[in-house]
Design an enzyme around this catalytic site. Structure first.
Site, PDB file in Angstrom:
ATOM      1  N   SER A 135       1.209   3.866   1.501  1.00  0.00           N
ATOM      2  CA  SER A 135       1.628   4.626   2.684  1.00  0.00           C
ATOM      3  C   SER A 135       0.876   4.184   3.936  1.00  0.00           C
ATOM      4  O   SER A 135      -0.136   3.486   3.880  1.00  0.00           O
ATOM      5  CB  SER A 135       1.422   6.116   2.450  1.00  0.00           C
TER       6      SER A 135
HETATM    7  N1  SAH Z   1       0.357   7.472  -1.895  1.00  0.00           N
HETATM    8  C1  SAH Z   1       0.761   6.213  -2.449  1.00  0.00           C
HETATM    9  C2  SAH Z   1       2.224   6.016  -2.154  1.00  0.00           C
HETATM   10  C3  SAH Z   1       2.937   5.423  -3.252  1.00  0.00           C
HETATM   11  S1  SAH Z   1       4.682   5.285  -3.007  1.00  0.00           S
HETATM   12  C4  SAH Z   1      -0.044   5.106  -1.816  1.00  0.00           C
HETATM   13  O1  SAH Z   1      -0.540   5.304  -0.706  1.00  0.00           O
HETATM   14  O2  SAH Z   1      -0.168   4.038  -2.399  1.00  0.00           O
HETATM   15  C5  SAH Z   1       5.262   6.552  -4.103  1.00  0.00           C
HETATM   16  C6  SAH Z   1       4.892   6.399  -5.551  1.00  0.00           C
HETATM   17  O3  SAH Z   1       5.571   7.444  -6.254  1.00  0.00           O
HETATM   18  C7  SAH Z   1       5.350   5.094  -6.213  1.00  0.00           C
HETATM   19  O4  SAH Z   1       4.251   4.466  -6.812  1.00  0.00           O
HETATM   20  C8  SAH Z   1       6.376   5.548  -7.266  1.00  0.00           C
HETATM   21  O5  SAH Z   1       6.370   4.769  -8.442  1.00  0.00           O
HETATM   22  C9  SAH Z   1       5.939   6.973  -7.536  1.00  0.00           C
HETATM   23  N2  SAH Z   1       6.956   7.851  -8.094  1.00  0.00           N
HETATM   24  C10 SAH Z   1       8.283   7.909  -7.793  1.00  0.00           C
HETATM   25  N3  SAH Z   1       8.906   8.866  -8.510  1.00  0.00           N
HETATM   26  C11 SAH Z   1       7.933   9.435  -9.288  1.00  0.00           C
HETATM   27  C12 SAH Z   1       7.934  10.484 -10.248  1.00  0.00           C
HETATM   28  N4  SAH Z   1       9.036  11.166 -10.569  1.00  0.00           N
HETATM   29  N5  SAH Z   1       6.767  10.797 -10.857  1.00  0.00           N
HETATM   30  C13 SAH Z   1       5.618  10.142 -10.554  1.00  0.00           C
HETATM   31  N6  SAH Z   1       5.552   9.133  -9.653  1.00  0.00           N
HETATM   32  C14 SAH Z   1       6.694   8.786  -9.025  1.00  0.00           C
END
Ligand code: SAH
Length: 189
Positions: free
Chosen positions: A41
């Site tokens: 993010s």
């Molecule tokens: N806060 C993180 C953002 C990651 S993007 C950072 O700064 O790196 C969102 C993440 O949510 C991704 O890694 C994706 O695989 C995960 N995600 C999507 N759907 C999900 C679910 N149902 N349960 C758990 N994780 C999920």
């Protein structure tokens, strides 16, 4: 924004959460690819969302979407305990290695579907969701403690709203819109 959150944003080297050619863009205030069609993010948004949760060292926090682990570091720094769920095993394992190296020992890593929350370890004082569902998952509201707060983006693909959900009583919530945002989708199942 709380001064301590702003200071933590400045002090945490985002390049530690990136690999290969993206590393040198670490200070760019936007999302960057982390593989598996996912993104780390935007730093200012991570700080903003952390600030909106109003964390302290008594809080048990549930995070949905571990991703790179960058947001997780903020939560672990300001809360007592973090339970973080990620559906992609490789991302969870890599995030865990990074956060271990940084010395965080108050984080539990779960590989699974965060749309269901994680009832076994609830209820939670705070919930942070970093991927967007179409609607707020009811099980997350259920697992939020009365008096608790959740920050979650939700809505259609690409364009969503970031909201602050406050649980005012059992079965009663208030929603406050914070920002227009664009997150990767929360995938259920
Ligand atoms: N806060 C993180 C953002 C990651 S993007 C950072 O700064 O790196 C969102 C993440 O949510 C991704 O890694 C994706 O695989 C995960 N995600 C999507 N759907 C999900 C679910 N149902 N349960 C758990 N994780 C999920």
């Amino acid at each position: 924004m709380d001064k301590a959150v702003a200071e933590f944003l400045r002090s945490l080297d985002r390049s530690l959460f990136l690999e290969g050619p993206t590393k040198r863009f670490a200070d760019y205030d936007g999302p960057l690819p982390i593989g598996f069609n996912q993104t780390i993010s935007q730093p200012s948004l991570v700080a903003y969302m952390t600030d909106a949760l109003d964390l302290n060292k008594t809080h048990k926090v549930l995070e949905i979407g571990t991703g790179s682990g960058y947001q997780t570091a903020f939560l672990a720094h300001f809360a007592k305990e973090v339970i973080t769920i990620e559906r992609i095993k490789e991302l969870s394992v890599t995030a865990q290695e990074r956060l271990n190296d940084l010395g965080y020992q108050n984080i539990t890593y779960i590989i699974g579907d965060g749309t269901k929350g994680w009832a076994e370890l609830g209820p939670y004082d705070r919930i942070m969701v970093t991927a967007a569902p179409a609607e707020i998952p009811p099980l997350l509201i259920e697992q939020l403690r009365v008096g608790g707060k959740m920050v979650i983006p939700y809505g259609e693909r690409i364009y969503q709203q970031l909201v602050l959900v406050e649980k005012t009583a059992d079965h009663s919530i208030s929603r406050t819109k914070l920002l227009d945002v664009a997150f990767v989708p929360l995938i259920s199942g």
